[in-house]
Scaffold this motif. Structure first.
Motif, PDB file in Angstrom:
ATOM      1  N   ASN A   1      10.190   6.821 -16.030  1.00  0.00           N
ATOM      2  CA  ASN A   1      11.196   6.161 -16.566  1.00  0.00           C
ATOM      3  C   ASN A   1      11.993   6.519 -17.624  1.00  0.00           C
ATOM      4  O   ASN A   1      12.963   6.188 -17.402  1.00  0.00           O
ATOM      5  CB  ASN A   1      10.152   5.256 -18.061  1.00  0.00           C
ATOM      6  CG  ASN A   1       9.016   4.050 -17.589  1.00  0.00           C
ATOM      7  OD1 ASN A   1       9.294   3.737 -16.343  1.00  0.00           O
ATOM      8  ND2 ASN A   1       8.444   4.908 -18.705  1.00  0.00           N
ATOM      9  N   GLY A   2      11.689   7.946 -17.376  1.00  0.00           N
ATOM     10  CA  GLY A   2      13.206   8.936 -17.752  1.00  0.00           C
ATOM     11  C   GLY A   2      12.501   9.652 -19.705  1.00  0.00           C
ATOM     12  O   GLY A   2      13.775  10.662 -19.346  1.00  0.00           O
ATOM     13  N   ASP A   3      11.482   9.082 -19.451  1.00  0.00           N
ATOM     14  CA  ASP A   3      11.615   9.363 -21.201  1.00  0.00           C
ATOM     15  C   ASP A   3      10.317  10.727 -21.203  1.00  0.00           C
ATOM     16  O   ASP A   3       9.388  10.807 -21.743  1.00  0.00           O
ATOM     17  CB  ASP A   3      11.494   8.355 -22.268  1.00  0.00           C
ATOM     18  CG  ASP A   3      10.190   7.397 -21.556  1.00  0.00           C
ATOM     19  OD1 ASP A   3      10.268   7.456 -20.805  1.00  0.00           O
ATOM     20  OD2 ASP A   3       9.727   6.748 -22.728  1.00  0.00           O
ATOM     21  N   GLU A   4       9.429  10.586 -20.127  1.00  0.00           N
ATOM     22  CA  GLU A   4       7.992  11.367 -20.314  1.00  0.00           C
ATOM     23  C   GLU A   4       8.791  12.670 -20.245  1.00  0.00           C
ATOM     24  O   GLU A   4       9.708  13.332 -20.152  1.00  0.00           O
ATOM     25  CB  GLU A   4       8.422  11.432 -18.338  1.00  0.00           C
ATOM     26  CG  GLU A   4       7.415   9.761 -18.194  1.00  0.00           C
ATOM     27  CD  GLU A   4       8.131   9.294 -17.798  1.00  0.00           C
ATOM     28  OE1 GLU A   4       7.763   7.740 -17.226  1.00  0.00           O
ATOM     29  OE2 GLU A   4       9.783   9.729 -17.150  1.00  0.00           O
ATOM     30  N   ASN A   5       7.912  13.511 -20.774  1.00  0.00           N
ATOM     31  CA  ASN A   5       7.776  14.831 -21.646  1.00  0.00           C
ATOM     32  C   ASN A   5       7.695  16.375 -19.560  1.00  0.00           C
ATOM     33  O   ASN A   5       7.712  15.558 -18.570  1.00  0.00           O
ATOM     34  CB  ASN A   5       7.579  15.658 -22.045  1.00  0.00           C
ATOM     35  CG  ASN A   5       6.016  15.715 -22.018  1.00  0.00           C
ATOM     36  OD1 ASN A   5       5.242  15.914 -21.289  1.00  0.00           O
ATOM     37  ND2 ASN A   5       5.189  15.493 -23.150  1.00  0.00           N
ATOM     38  N   ALA A   6       8.268  17.287 -20.081  1.00  0.00           N
ATOM     39  CA  ALA A   6       7.995  17.918 -19.096  1.00  0.00           C
ATOM     40  C   ALA A   6       6.277  18.142 -18.344  1.00  0.00           C
ATOM     41  O   ALA A   6       6.390  18.144 -17.403  1.00  0.00           O
ATOM     42  CB  ALA A   6       8.594  19.570 -18.841  1.00  0.00           C
ATOM     43  N   PHE A   7       5.715  18.253 -19.591  1.00  0.00           N
ATOM     44  CA  PHE A   7       4.336  18.449 -18.957  1.00  0.00           C
ATOM     45  C   PHE A   7       3.972  17.190 -18.065  1.00  0.00           C
ATOM     46  O   PHE A   7       3.223  17.244 -17.691  1.00  0.00           O
ATOM     47  CB  PHE A   7       3.670  18.230 -19.851  1.00  0.00           C
ATOM     48  CG  PHE A   7       3.534  19.778 -20.466  1.00  0.00           C
ATOM     49  CD1 PHE A   7       3.699  20.841 -20.043  1.00  0.00           C
ATOM     50  CD2 PHE A   7       4.090  20.444 -22.188  1.00  0.00           C
ATOM     51  CE1 PHE A   7       3.926  22.297 -20.638  1.00  0.00           C
ATOM     52  CE2 PHE A   7       4.969  21.317 -22.769  1.00  0.00           C
ATOM     53  CZ  PHE A   7       4.663  22.473 -21.670  1.00  0.00           C
ATOM     54  N   GLN A   8       3.957  15.771 -18.532  1.00  0.00           N
ATOM     55  CA  GLN A   8       3.705  14.774 -18.076  1.00  0.00           C
ATOM     56  C   GLN A   8       4.046  14.353 -16.744  1.00  0.00           C
ATOM     57  O   GLN A   8       3.375  14.002 -15.792  1.00  0.00           O
ATOM     58  CB  GLN A   8       3.890  13.047 -19.012  1.00  0.00           C
ATOM     59  CG  GLN A   8       4.216  13.509 -20.324  1.00  0.00           C
ATOM     60  CD  GLN A   8       4.723  11.709 -21.143  1.00  0.00           C
ATOM     61  OE1 GLN A   8       5.268  12.552 -21.329  1.00  0.00           O
ATOM     62  NE2 GLN A   8       3.571  11.568 -21.932  1.00  0.00           N
ATOM     63  N   VAL A   9       5.458  14.642 -16.687  1.00  0.00           N
ATOM     64  CA  VAL A   9       5.686  15.158 -15.613  1.00  0.00           C
ATOM     65  C   VAL A   9       5.270  15.896 -14.138  1.00  0.00           C
ATOM     66  O   VAL A   9       5.078  15.118 -13.323  1.00  0.00           O
ATOM     67  CB  VAL A   9       7.747  14.837 -14.803  1.00  0.00           C
ATOM     68  CG1 VAL A   9       8.246  15.741 -14.051  1.00  0.00           C
ATOM     69  CG2 VAL A   9       8.250  14.053 -16.097  1.00  0.00           C
ATOM     70  N   LEU A  10       4.792  17.032 -14.908  1.00  0.00           N
ATOM     71  CA  LEU A  10       4.689  17.609 -13.643  1.00  0.00           C
ATOM     72  C   LEU A  10       2.558  17.316 -13.527  1.00  0.00           C
ATOM     73  O   LEU A  10       2.712  17.243 -12.356  1.00  0.00           O
ATOM     74  CB  LEU A  10       3.819  19.292 -14.126  1.00  0.00           C
ATOM     75  CG  LEU A  10       5.791  20.483 -14.108  1.00  0.00           C
ATOM     76  CD1 LEU A  10       5.645  20.669 -15.648  1.00  0.00           C
ATOM     77  CD2 LEU A  10       6.522  20.426 -13.184  1.00  0.00           C
ATOM     78  N   LYS A  11       2.527  17.250 -14.535  1.00  0.00           N
ATOM     79  CA  LYS A  11       0.701  16.700 -14.072  1.00  0.00           C
ATOM     80  C   LYS A  11       0.728  15.516 -12.947  1.00  0.00           C
ATOM     81  O   LYS A  11       0.376  15.039 -12.441  1.00  0.00           O
ATOM     82  CB  LYS A  11       0.468  15.837 -15.872  1.00  0.00           C
ATOM     83  CG  LYS A  11      -1.351  15.964 -15.481  1.00  0.00           C
ATOM     84  CD  LYS A  11      -1.360  15.459 -17.052  1.00  0.00           C
ATOM     85  CE  LYS A  11      -3.136  15.059 -16.844  1.00  0.00           C
ATOM     86  NZ  LYS A  11      -3.370  14.488 -18.193  1.00  0.00           N
ATOM     87  N   TYR A  12       1.807  14.249 -13.670  1.00  0.00           N
ATOM     88  CA  TYR A  12       1.880  13.471 -12.654  1.00  0.00           C
ATOM     89  C   TYR A  12       2.671  13.765 -11.153  1.00  0.00           C
ATOM     90  O   TYR A  12       1.661  13.284  -9.812  1.00  0.00           O
ATOM     91  CB  TYR A  12       3.047  12.126 -13.509  1.00  0.00           C
ATOM     92  CG  TYR A  12       3.072  10.693 -12.215  1.00  0.00           C
ATOM     93  CD1 TYR A  12       1.909  10.525 -12.206  1.00  0.00           C
ATOM     94  CD2 TYR A  12       3.783  11.109 -10.939  1.00  0.00           C
ATOM     95  CE1 TYR A  12       2.486   8.382 -11.918  1.00  0.00           C
ATOM     96  CE2 TYR A  12       4.093  10.139 -10.192  1.00  0.00           C
ATOM     97  CZ  TYR A  12       3.018   8.953 -10.357  1.00  0.00           C
ATOM     98  OH  TYR A  12       3.520   7.490  -9.663  1.00  0.00           O
ATOM     99  N   LEU A  13       3.217  14.090 -11.323  1.00  0.00           N
ATOM    100  CA  LEU A  13       3.741  15.147  -9.520  1.00  0.00           C
ATOM    101  C   LEU A  13       2.202  15.595  -8.935  1.00  0.00           C
ATOM    102  O   LEU A  13       1.993  15.633  -7.791  1.00  0.00           O
ATOM    103  CB  LEU A  13       4.723  15.823  -9.579  1.00  0.00           C
ATOM    104  CG  LEU A  13       5.963  15.234 -10.149  1.00  0.00           C
ATOM    105  CD1 LEU A  13       7.241  16.173  -9.778  1.00  0.00           C
ATOM    106  CD2 LEU A  13       6.585  14.307  -8.880  1.00  0.00           C
ATOM    107  N   ASN A  14       1.329  16.203  -9.527  1.00  0.00           N
ATOM    108  CA  ASN A  14       0.098  17.258  -8.875  1.00  0.00           C
ATOM    109  C   ASN A  14      -0.554  16.450  -8.864  1.00  0.00           C
ATOM    110  O   ASN A  14      -1.567  16.133  -7.471  1.00  0.00           O
ATOM    111  CB  ASN A  14       0.170  17.904 -10.375  1.00  0.00           C
ATOM    112  CG  ASN A  14      -0.624  18.857  -9.623  1.00  0.00           C
ATOM    113  OD1 ASN A  14      -0.485  20.183  -8.902  1.00  0.00           O
ATOM    114  ND2 ASN A  14      -2.117  19.018 -10.128  1.00  0.00           N
ATOM    115  N   MET A  15      -1.034  14.934  -9.599  1.00  0.00           N
ATOM    116  CA  MET A  15      -2.000  13.782  -9.225  1.00  0.00           C
ATOM    117  C   MET A  15      -1.578  13.767  -8.340  1.00  0.00           C
ATOM    118  O   MET A  15      -2.277  13.836  -7.170  1.00  0.00           O
ATOM    119  CB  MET A  15      -1.721  13.275 -10.264  1.00  0.00           C
ATOM    120  CG  MET A  15      -2.926  12.197 -10.142  1.00  0.00           C
ATOM    121  SD  MET A  15      -3.253  11.318 -11.600  1.00  0.00           S
ATOM    122  CE  MET A  15      -1.442  10.534 -11.639  1.00  0.00           C
TER     123      MET A  15
END
Length: 272
Positions: free
Chosen positions: A64-78
């Motif tokens: 969405n664009g409002d995710e923080n760094a850790f949310q983004v990295l965790k999702y990409l890794n998943m």
């Protein structure tokens, strides 16, 4: 975001083989560097580095664009982990077969740069690049070996056509994967998205403000200059001075085996 210049190029001059990715939308700008394959598995007839890049490029569209760094990295890794289809035991044992990528991201919402791994960035001319200690060590070993080959009578041109040092250091390069995301790795530990990473506290997070000039790039640029032309010029001069990359700039590979550059390279410069 005002994009000033951007560029992406394969180390072989064929972008169909490029394991770097450049993602741009109104929420994020990201450079991802799929790690050169150390194993034998092909993914949809592509290398693991290329497939990792493709997965991350697609996943960046989901935010969405409002995710923080850790949310983004965790999702990409998943998203990388999903590619293993439940075969965790195999990929835990066979680390060389994993999908791997480093990444550097600019978030428009948070006005931050997030870097995980050895991609690089600069803010108003101040460059940041996280050197991997294991790469520095192997670059020295490679330099010593190729210097011994030169002393024995081989020419620079001969070694550029076929770089024998890669066979020497490959076992080390393959085993260095055990240091990825590993606290037991000491100074040789390094960060990379590989589907199994569960600790993102070592991500570099830097704030920027409106009007700042930002550059994001993969590690294919030995030196990140203030413009694309200057960054490319350094590569050209390096190829002329030290094509093996064993003196002026020591690296784990050089302009060898028909490569036009040391690695795939991606560069984007923009104003926040």
């Amino acid at each position: 975001m005002q994009i000033i210049e951007k560029f992406i190029e394969s180390k072989y001059g064929n972008n169909a083989l490029c394991e770097d990715g450049l993602f741009i939308n109104e929420k994020f700008i990201a450079v991802m560097d799929g790690v050169t394959a150390k194993g034998k598995i092909l993914w949809n007839n592509k290398t693991s580095g290329f497939h990792a890049k493709e997965i991350l490029m697609d996943a960046m569209e989901d935010f969405n664009g409002d995710e923080n760094a850790f949310q983004v990295l965790k999702y990409l890794n998943m998203q990388l982990h999903k590619q293993y289809h439940g075969n965790d035991e195999y990929f835990i044992k066979n680390t060389a077969e994993r999908l791997r990528s480093t990444i550097v991201i600019y978030s428009q919402m948070h006005k931050q740069i997030w870097s995980f791994g050895d991609c690089q960035f600069s803010i108003n001319g101040q460059a940041a690049k996280k050197e991997m200690e294991i790469d520095l060590l192997l670059a020295e070993v490679r330099s010593a070996y190729l210097h011994s080959e030169l002393i024995s009578g081989k020419s620079v041109e001969e070694l550029c056509l076929s770089d024998p040092s890669q066979e020497v250091i490959f076992p080390f390069i393959k085993n260095q994967l055990y240091f990825s995301n590993c606290d037991k790795g000491g100074k040789y530990e390094f960060s990379v998205l590989d589907g199994f990473c569960n600790e993102f506290s070592k991500a570099i997070i830097c704030d920027v403000k409106k009007g700042d000039t930002v550059i994001l790039a993969s590690d294919g640029y030995p030196r990140l200059e203030s413009s694309l032309a200057e960054s490319e010029l350094f590569i050209k001069e390096l190829k002329e001075k030290d094509p093996l990359c064993i003196d002026y700039y020591k690296a784990v590979s050089g302009f060898t085996n028909k490569k036009s550059s040391i690695d795939d390279r991606t560069y984007i410069k923009f104003v926040v």
